[in-house]
Scaffold this motif. Structure first.
Motif, PDB file in Angstrom:
ATOM      1  N   GLY A   1      38.122  23.958   4.521  1.00 56.99           N
ATOM      2  CA  GLY A   1      36.741  24.437   4.480  1.00 56.99           C
ATOM      3  C   GLY A   1      36.502  25.404   3.342  1.00 56.99           C
ATOM      4  O   GLY A   1      35.460  25.352   2.673  1.00 56.99           O
ATOM      5  N   ALA A   2      37.449  26.310   3.100  1.00 51.80           N
ATOM      6  CA  ALA A   2      37.299  27.268   2.004  1.00 51.80           C
ATOM      7  C   ALA A   2      37.253  26.551   0.664  1.00 51.80           C
ATOM      8  O   ALA A   2      36.417  26.866  -0.192  1.00 51.80           O
ATOM      9  CB  ALA A   2      38.443  28.276   2.029  1.00 51.80           C
ATOM     10  N   VAL A   3      38.120  25.578   0.484  1.00 55.65           N
ATOM     11  CA  VAL A   3      38.145  24.840  -0.783  1.00 55.65           C
ATOM     12  C   VAL A   3      36.848  24.054  -0.963  1.00 55.65           C
ATOM     13  O   VAL A   3      36.256  24.055  -2.052  1.00 55.65           O
ATOM     14  CB  VAL A   3      39.377  23.910  -0.835  1.00 55.65           C
ATOM     15  N   VAL A   4      36.374  23.414   0.077  1.00 55.31           N
ATOM     16  CA  VAL A   4      35.148  22.623  -0.025  1.00 55.31           C
ATOM     17  C   VAL A   4      33.948  23.520  -0.301  1.00 55.31           C
ATOM     18  O   VAL A   4      33.112  23.215  -1.152  1.00 55.31           O
ATOM     19  CB  VAL A   4      34.946  21.789   1.259  1.00 55.31           C
ATOM     20  N   LEU A   5      33.862  24.644   0.410  1.00 57.88           N
ATOM     21  CA  LEU A   5      32.719  25.537   0.217  1.00 57.88           C
ATOM     22  C   LEU A   5      32.710  26.170  -1.173  1.00 57.88           C
ATOM     23  O   LEU A   5      31.671  26.225  -1.833  1.00 57.88           O
ATOM     24  CB  LEU A   5      32.710  26.633   1.280  1.00 57.88           C
ATOM     25  N   VAL A   6      33.855  26.649  -1.622  1.00 65.03           N
ATOM     26  CA  VAL A   6      33.902  27.325  -2.917  1.00 65.03           C
ATOM     27  C   VAL A   6      33.722  26.333  -4.057  1.00 65.03           C
ATOM     28  O   VAL A   6      32.987  26.604  -5.014  1.00 65.03           O
ATOM     29  CB  VAL A   6      35.217  28.118  -3.065  1.00 65.03           C
ATOM     30  N   ASN A   7      34.364  25.193  -3.976  1.00 61.87           N
ATOM     31  CA  ASN A   7      34.260  24.219  -5.062  1.00 61.87           C
ATOM     32  C   ASN A   7      32.963  23.419  -5.016  1.00 61.87           C
ATOM     33  O   ASN A   7      32.613  22.767  -5.985  1.00 61.87           O
ATOM     34  CB  ASN A   7      35.448  23.261  -5.048  1.00 61.87           C
ATOM     35  N   GLY A   8      32.251  23.467  -3.908  1.00 61.78           N
ATOM     36  CA  GLY A   8      31.010  22.698  -3.789  1.00 61.78           C
ATOM     37  C   GLY A   8      29.783  23.428  -4.281  1.00 61.78           C
ATOM     38  O   GLY A   8      28.708  22.852  -4.382  1.00 61.78           O
ATOM     39  N   ARG A   9      29.920  24.694  -4.641  1.00 61.05           N
ATOM     40  CA  ARG A   9      28.748  25.437  -5.079  1.00 61.05           C
ATOM     41  C   ARG A   9      28.446  25.131  -6.548  1.00 61.05           C
ATOM     42  O   ARG A   9      29.279  24.597  -7.279  1.00 61.05           O
ATOM     43  CB  ARG A   9      28.964  26.925  -4.850  1.00 61.05           C
ATOM     44  N   GLU A  10      27.266  25.516  -6.953  1.00 64.42           N
ATOM     45  CA  GLU A  10      26.807  25.270  -8.321  1.00 64.42           C
ATOM     46  C   GLU A  10      27.630  26.095  -9.308  1.00 64.42           C
ATOM     47  O   GLU A  10      27.826  27.302  -9.112  1.00 64.42           O
ATOM     48  CB  GLU A  10      25.331  25.657  -8.428  1.00 64.42           C
ATOM     49  N   GLY A  11      28.105  25.496 -10.357  1.00 61.33           N
ATOM     50  CA  GLY A  11      28.839  26.189 -11.410  1.00 61.33           C
ATOM     51  C   GLY A  11      30.262  26.564 -11.038  1.00 61.33           C
ATOM     52  O   GLY A  11      30.835  27.479 -11.631  1.00 61.33           O
TER      53      GLY A  11
ATOM     54  N   LYS B   1      40.504  27.172  -9.117  1.00 60.53           N
ATOM     55  CA  LYS B   1      41.084  28.513  -9.057  1.00 60.53           C
ATOM     56  C   LYS B   1      40.252  29.456  -8.186  1.00 60.53           C
ATOM     57  O   LYS B   1      40.800  30.378  -7.596  1.00 60.53           O
ATOM     58  CB  LYS B   1      41.209  29.101 -10.455  1.00 60.53           C
ATOM     59  N   ASP B   2      38.952  29.223  -8.152  1.00 59.99           N
ATOM     60  CA  ASP B   2      38.091  30.100  -7.361  1.00 59.99           C
ATOM     61  C   ASP B   2      38.397  30.013  -5.872  1.00 59.99           C
ATOM     62  O   ASP B   2      38.153  30.961  -5.129  1.00 59.99           O
ATOM     63  CB  ASP B   2      36.612  29.751  -7.580  1.00 59.99           C
ATOM     64  N   ALA B   3      38.908  28.895  -5.421  1.00 66.28           N
ATOM     65  CA  ALA B   3      39.175  28.690  -3.998  1.00 66.28           C
ATOM     66  C   ALA B   3      40.510  29.275  -3.564  1.00 66.28           C
ATOM     67  O   ALA B   3      40.815  29.294  -2.369  1.00 66.28           O
ATOM     68  CB  ALA B   3      39.132  27.197  -3.672  1.00 66.28           C
ATOM     69  N   LEU B   4      41.303  29.772  -4.506  1.00 66.14           N
ATOM     70  CA  LEU B   4      42.633  30.271  -4.171  1.00 66.14           C
ATOM     71  C   LEU B   4      42.576  31.496  -3.267  1.00 66.14           C
ATOM     72  O   LEU B   4      43.288  31.559  -2.254  1.00 66.14           O
ATOM     73  CB  LEU B   4      43.405  30.592  -5.453  1.00 66.14           C
TER      74      LEU B   4
END
Length: 105
Positions: free
Chosen positions: A30-40, A46-49
């Motif tokens: 869920g964290a990876v999907v939410l962070v990587n699914g946002r705009e930009g 790396k942001d999802a780490l």
């Protein structure tokens, strides 16, 4: 002294551990999907780490707390069982008498 057979059912603590691990997997995904699914979002992921590691750390802490509670309950149950066995009166051992040298050999 004969030991009682161990229970074949799974302890409650291990069932909760399985649930915690499943929630950890779901949380990381869920964290990876939410962070990587946002705009930009950074396409490297790396942001999802940081959120994924936070989920893992919280899950590991929950596993350690659950295991510590389970061990304390098991120790307390063992001590209560030992105290119950010690409280029962036992018949004194009958005197077998003296054995001859031939019986010993």
């Amino acid at each position: 002294m004969a030991r009682e057979p161990a229970s074949t059912s799974r302890p409650k603590g291990s069932k909760l551990n399985l649930l915690i691990v499943a929630l950890m997997f779901a949380g990381v995904i869920g964290a990876v999907v939410l962070v990587n699914g946002r705009e930009g979002a950074d396409p490297s992921g790396k942001d999802a780490l940081a959120p994924a590691l936070a989920v893992v750390v919280v899950g590991m802490l929950a596993l350690m707390v659950n295991n510590a509670r389970w061990v304390r309950r098991a120790e307390r149950a063992d001590l209560e069982a030992a105290a119950g066995r010690a409280a029962t009166l036992r018949d004194p051992a009958a005197d077998p008498g003296r054995a001859s040298a031939e019986e010993v050999q």
